[in-house]
Scaffold this active site. Structure first.
Site, mmCIF file in Angstrom:
data_model
loop_
_atom_site.group_PDB
_atom_site.id
_atom_site.type_symbol
_atom_site.label_atom_id
_atom_site.label_comp_id
_atom_site.label_asym_id
_atom_site.label_seq_id
_atom_site.Cartn_x
_atom_site.Cartn_y
_atom_site.Cartn_z
ATOM 1 N N GLY A 63 3.772 35.350 18.272
ATOM 2 C CA GLY A 63 2.521 35.795 18.862
ATOM 3 C C GLY A 63 2.037 37.171 18.464
ATOM 4 O O GLY A 63 1.092 37.688 19.068
ATOM 5 N N TRP A 65 0.325 38.233 15.832
ATOM 6 C CA TRP A 65 -1.073 38.256 15.369
ATOM 7 C C TRP A 65 -2.044 37.945 16.507
ATOM 8 O O TRP A 65 -3.086 38.579 16.625
ATOM 9 C CB TRP A 65 -1.260 37.284 14.205
ATOM 10 C CG TRP A 65 -0.845 37.872 12.886
ATOM 11 C CD1 TRP A 65 0.039 38.900 12.685
ATOM 12 C CD2 TRP A 65 -1.310 37.485 11.595
ATOM 13 N NE1 TRP A 65 0.162 39.171 11.351
ATOM 14 C CE2 TRP A 65 -0.659 38.310 10.647
ATOM 15 C CE3 TRP A 65 -2.191 36.515 11.139
ATOM 16 C CZ2 TRP A 65 -0.867 38.205 9.276
ATOM 17 C CZ3 TRP A 65 -2.404 36.398 9.764
ATOM 18 C CH2 TRP A 65 -1.752 37.236 8.844
ATOM 19 N N ASP A 83 1.294 26.436 17.138
ATOM 20 C CA ASP A 83 2.545 26.542 16.389
ATOM 21 C C ASP A 83 3.458 25.392 16.788
ATOM 22 O O ASP A 83 3.391 24.895 17.913
ATOM 23 C CB ASP A 83 3.247 27.876 16.667
ATOM 24 C CG ASP A 83 4.262 28.232 15.589
ATOM 25 O OD1 ASP A 83 4.030 29.199 14.845
ATOM 26 O OD2 ASP A 83 5.300 27.544 15.473
ATOM 27 N N ASP A 99 2.469 20.748 15.272
ATOM 28 C CA ASP A 99 2.430 21.023 13.834
ATOM 29 C C ASP A 99 1.005 20.805 13.337
ATOM 30 O O ASP A 99 0.515 19.675 13.326
ATOM 31 C CB ASP A 99 3.405 20.088 13.122
ATOM 32 C CG ASP A 99 3.437 20.288 11.612
ATOM 33 O OD1 ASP A 99 2.694 21.153 11.103
ATOM 34 O OD2 ASP A 99 4.207 19.573 10.942
ATOM 35 N N ASP A 124 -0.119 33.378 9.409
ATOM 36 C CA ASP A 124 1.024 34.124 8.876
ATOM 37 C C ASP A 124 2.215 33.184 8.707
ATOM 38 O O ASP A 124 3.360 33.613 8.629
ATOM 39 C CB ASP A 124 1.374 35.279 9.827
ATOM 40 C CG ASP A 124 2.407 36.232 9.256
ATOM 41 O OD1 ASP A 124 2.372 36.484 8.038
ATOM 42 O OD2 ASP A 124 3.257 36.724 10.028
ATOM 43 N N LYS A 164 -1.302 33.585 4.557
ATOM 44 C CA LYS A 164 -0.161 34.081 3.787
ATOM 45 C C LYS A 164 0.210 33.126 2.658
ATOM 46 O O LYS A 164 0.141 31.906 2.804
ATOM 47 C CB LYS A 164 1.057 34.262 4.698
ATOM 48 C CG LYS A 164 2.338 34.582 3.918
ATOM 49 C CD LYS A 164 3.308 35.422 4.687
ATOM 50 C CE LYS A 164 4.021 34.674 5.765
ATOM 51 N NZ LYS A 164 4.984 35.561 6.450
#
Length: 206
Positions: A63, A65, A83, A99, A124, A164
Site C-alpha cells: 500500500g 503507492w 492486488d 489478480d 509498481d 514498472k
C-alpha cells in the site's frame, strides 16, 4: 534443499534491506513500504498528482503507492486499488483482492470504473523474480501489456500511466511499440531505486 549460492544471495539482500536508508525512513514515518519514496521522487519530477484526481493502483499491496496518492489527491479524489495479496485498509482507498490479469478481476475493475473519469493508472507490480532474465523479462512485459490494455478501456483523455518494468532483452522493442500508442512516453529511473536494481518506470500520457 536451498542452495548455498541462493542462501548467500538471500542473506545479502536481507542485510542490505535492513540497512537501507529508505527502509529506515519508511519505518520512522510509518510508511508502508520504501516504494513510497520512488513515487514521491517521480511525482516531484513530473507533477503526477493533483487534488481531486481519480487513480487506479494495480498490484497495490502493501500500500505504499496508494498511501502516497491518498495524501496527494485529498478527500475529493478517488483511489481504487487491487492486488492478489491482502492489503490493510487505507483511508480514502477502495481495495479488492484479486489478480488483475484474471478476466473476472478485470471485469470487476472495469465495472467499478465505468462512471469514473480516471486520470492515472499506476503499477509498481513485479513478477516473482527467478534471477533468470529470459524468464523474468517476458513476465514483467506481460504485466505491462495488461496494464496498458486496461488503460485502453478506462483511462480518460490526457490520462497518465505509470508502470514498472525491467531493463533487459525485449524491453526496447516493447517500449518502441508503446511510443506509437501514446502522445508522450518516457523512462524514469528514480534515484531511490536500489543501485543494483534493473527496475525502471514507463510514464505514458494518452
Amino acid at each position: 534443499m536451498i542452495s548455498k549460492k541462493k542462501s548467500n544471495s538471500s542473506n545479502r539482500w536481507l542485510s542490505e534491506h535492513f540497512q537501507d536508508q529508505y527502509v529506515k525512513e519508511a519505518k520512522k514515518q510509518k510508511i508502508r513500504s520504501r516504494s513510497w519514496f520512488k513515487l514521491e521522487e517521480i511525482d516531484k519530477n513530473n507533477r503526477l498528482f493533483k487534488p481531486g484526481m481519480n487513480v487506479l493502483d494495480l498490484g497495490s499491496s502493501p500500500g505504499g503507492w496508494s498511501q502516497y496518492a491518498a495524501k496527494k489527491i485529498g478527500k475529493k479524489g478517488y483511489i481504487l486499488a487491487c492486488d492478489i495479496l491482502p492489503m490493510k485498509k487505507i483511508k480514502g482507498v477502495d481495495f479488492f483482492q484479486g489478480d488483475f490479469c484474471n478476466k473476472k478481476t478485470l471485469n470487476l475493475i472495469l465495472t467499478n470504473l465505468s462512471n469514473v473519469n480516471l486520470n492515472l493508472i499506476m503499477s509498481d507490480m513485479a513478477p516473482n523474480i527467478t534471477g533468470c532474465s529470459s524468464i523474468d523479462m517476458p513476465r514483467i512485459i506481460e504485466i505491462c501489456k495488461t496494464v496498458f490494455t486496461i488503460s485502453d478501456h478506462v483511462l480518460s483523455r490526457n490520462g497518465v500511466v505509470l508502470v514498472k518494468s525491467f531493463q533487459g532483452e525485449g524491453f526496447n522493442e516493447f517500449f518502441a511499440q508503446m511510443k506509437n500508442l501514446f502522445s508522450k512516453i518516457k523512462i524514469c529511473k528514480p534515484k531511490t531505486s536500489r543501485s543494483r536494481s534493473r527496475e525502471i518506470f514507463m510514464l505514458a500520457t494518452r
